[in-house]
Design a protein around this motif. Structure first.
Motif, mmCIF file in Angstrom:
data_model
loop_
_atom_site.group_PDB
_atom_site.id
_atom_site.type_symbol
_atom_site.label_atom_id
_atom_site.label_comp_id
_atom_site.label_asym_id
_atom_site.label_seq_id
_atom_site.Cartn_x
_atom_site.Cartn_y
_atom_site.Cartn_z
ATOM 1 N N UNK A 112 0.832 -1.198 0.000
ATOM 2 C CA UNK A 112 0.000 0.000 0.000
ATOM 3 C C UNK A 112 0.874 1.258 0.000
ATOM 4 N N UNK A 113 2.029 1.180 0.660
ATOM 5 C CA UNK A 113 2.940 2.327 0.715
ATOM 6 C C UNK A 113 3.448 2.729 -0.660
ATOM 7 N N UNK A 114 3.384 1.824 -1.618
ATOM 8 C CA UNK A 114 3.857 2.103 -2.975
ATOM 9 C C UNK A 114 2.801 2.784 -3.854
ATOM 10 N N UNK A 115 1.583 2.933 -3.333
ATOM 11 C CA UNK A 115 0.510 3.520 -4.134
ATOM 12 C C UNK A 115 0.596 5.037 -4.137
ATOM 13 N N UNK A 116 0.721 5.654 -5.300
ATOM 14 C CA UNK A 116 0.673 7.121 -5.342
ATOM 15 C C UNK A 116 -0.712 7.608 -4.919
ATOM 16 N N UNK A 117 -0.754 8.682 -4.171
ATOM 17 C CA UNK A 117 -2.041 9.254 -3.785
ATOM 18 C C UNK A 117 -2.478 8.944 -2.375
ATOM 19 N N UNK A 118 -1.829 8.005 -1.680
ATOM 20 C CA UNK A 118 -2.214 7.732 -0.295
ATOM 21 C C UNK A 118 -1.907 8.955 0.566
ATOM 22 N N UNK A 119 -2.726 9.169 1.582
ATOM 23 C CA UNK A 119 -2.525 10.348 2.427
ATOM 24 C C UNK A 119 -2.843 10.029 3.879
ATOM 25 N N UNK A 120 -2.397 10.930 4.766
ATOM 26 C CA UNK A 120 -2.621 10.770 6.198
ATOM 27 C C UNK A 120 -3.880 11.499 6.638
ATOM 28 N N UNK A 121 -4.590 10.907 7.589
ATOM 29 C CA UNK A 121 -5.701 11.558 8.271
ATOM 30 C C UNK A 121 -5.351 11.552 9.756
ATOM 31 N N UNK A 122 -5.077 12.722 10.317
ATOM 32 C CA UNK A 122 -4.486 12.791 11.649
ATOM 33 C C UNK A 122 -5.477 12.675 12.798
ATOM 34 N N UNK A 123 -6.771 12.686 12.533
ATOM 35 C CA UNK A 123 -7.716 12.783 13.635
ATOM 36 C C UNK A 123 -8.689 11.605 13.685
ATOM 37 N N UNK A 124 -8.276 10.447 13.211
ATOM 38 C CA UNK A 124 -9.143 9.279 13.287
ATOM 39 C C UNK A 124 -9.194 8.743 14.719
ATOM 40 N N UNK A 125 -10.306 8.103 15.052
ATOM 41 C CA UNK A 125 -10.477 7.445 16.342
ATOM 42 C C UNK A 125 -10.970 6.038 16.063
ATOM 43 N N UNK A 126 -10.346 5.046 16.685
ATOM 44 C CA UNK A 126 -10.729 3.674 16.380
ATOM 45 C C UNK A 126 -11.955 3.269 17.195
ATOM 46 N N UNK A 127 -12.397 2.025 17.006
ATOM 47 C CA UNK A 127 -13.644 1.562 17.606
ATOM 48 C C UNK A 127 -13.589 1.532 19.131
ATOM 49 N N UNK A 128 -12.399 1.457 19.698
ATOM 50 C CA UNK A 128 -12.258 1.421 21.148
ATOM 51 C C UNK A 128 -12.012 2.807 21.734
ATOM 52 N N UNK A 129 -12.148 3.840 20.879
ATOM 53 C CA UNK A 129 -11.983 5.203 21.356
ATOM 54 C C UNK A 129 -10.552 5.685 21.397
#
Length: 310
Positions: free
Chosen positions: A227-244
């Motif tokens: 996945x790291x090799x895919x052009x266009x991937x980006x970061x989302x800094x404010x995600x929260x997982x299912x456990x909070x």
């Protein structure tokens, strides 16, 4: 002996840092920099606002900035942004280091997973949660017991000519390449020059991580590296997982799924997705009731029978 020579000799006696140690050191450095910049006379509320504003500015610029030297040390003259590619490669290294003593299941056993799911609707912010358990036959030749959003499904054995995509049978997954370039070709399922090949690869990688979470050695790490090799991937800094737990997401344009990682250790936490529920309006089905959903793995393992826990 001058100070620089003494420092070099001291460094020679220090063992090389692991990837996890380096990742933790970067986070500690970032916090120390923010702490040093804070005027001591400012109120706690104002300091919090300043920190949030600084973090948001760094995210817009392309990632949180940390100083990292070639040897894992720090140097103000070498500032390296945290990119989606860098995060995924660090997560891959962590995955490999955690595979020591990994149990290889027998064909007659079951892969157990316990997944926590939380769904928050955009309108009204109403939240629903589920804790799903599943026992999947390792080779697919025995019935499986699977929960999906709290509903139990008794899956019959796979037919002679039946296949699942991505595979859930351990032996089939063991055939998948752990070389990131070769695995990326498998995930694309199409010519690499196709305009949708990257999107297809990202979606299939998400589907693979949603499946049985007892993988052959190296496959999870190779998935992150592919996945790291895919052009266009980006970061989302404010995600929260299912456990909070707060996390950093990795997403791809026009794909509703994203990976979520721990912001301190870069451990994989789960998947985030955007979806909707269909509703019949004026005789036609429409996608309404949009929501965000987080799926976090709580436990996984290999057991001998349905109902047994690892």
């Amino acid at each position: 002996m001058d100070d620089l020579t003494a420092l070099r000799e001291l460094h020679d006696d220090v063992p090389q840092l692991t990837d996890d140690a380096r990742a933790a050191a970067r986070v500690r450095l970032q916090r120390a920099v923010l702490q040093e910049r804070r005027p001591h006379a400012l109120s706690r509320r104002l300091m919090l606002r300043a920190t949030v504003a600084g973090t948001a500015a760094a995210a817009v610029a392309g990632g949180i900035v940390v100083a990292v030297g070639r040897d894992g040390g720090t140097d103000a003259s070498r500032m390296t942004p945290l990119s989606a590619e860098r995060l995924l490669r660090t997560a891959a290294s962590r995955s490999r280091s955690s595979e020591t003593g990994l149990r290889i299941p027998r064909d007659d056993q079951y892969l157990y997973t316990k997944t926590y799911i939380t769904r928050t609707y955009v309108k009204g912010k109403r939240t629903k949660t589920w804790t799903d358990q599943s026992w999947m036959s390792v080779d697919g030749r025995k019935p499986s017991w699977r929960e999906e959003y709290g509903k139990v499904h008794h899956d019959p054995p796979l037919g002679k000519h039946e296949v699942r995509w991505p595979p859930t049978e351990y032996a089939e997954l063991a055939k998948w390449p752990t070389d990131p370039d070769k695995l990326l070709d498998v995930l694309r399922m199409a010519d690499k020059d196709s305009p949708t090949a990257g999107r297809m690869a990202f979606v299939n990688a998400c589907m693979l991580m949603m499946g049985p979470r007892v993988m052959p050695p190296g496959l999870e790490a190779a998935t992150f590296e592919a996945v790291a090799k895919l052009p266009g991937i980006k970061l989302d800094h404010h995600d929260v997982d299912a456990l909070g737990r707060h996390g950093i997401g990795v997403s791809y344009p026009k794909v509703s799924f994203s990976f979520v990682f721990d912001p301190k250790t870069y451990a994989y936490l789960g998947l985030r997705l955007k979806g909707s529920s269909p509703e019949k309006i004026d005789g036609a089905w429409r996608q309404t009731h949009w929501y965000y959903e987080m799926r976090g793995l709580q436990e996984s393992g290999v057991v001998d029978r349905i109902g047994q826990l690892p």
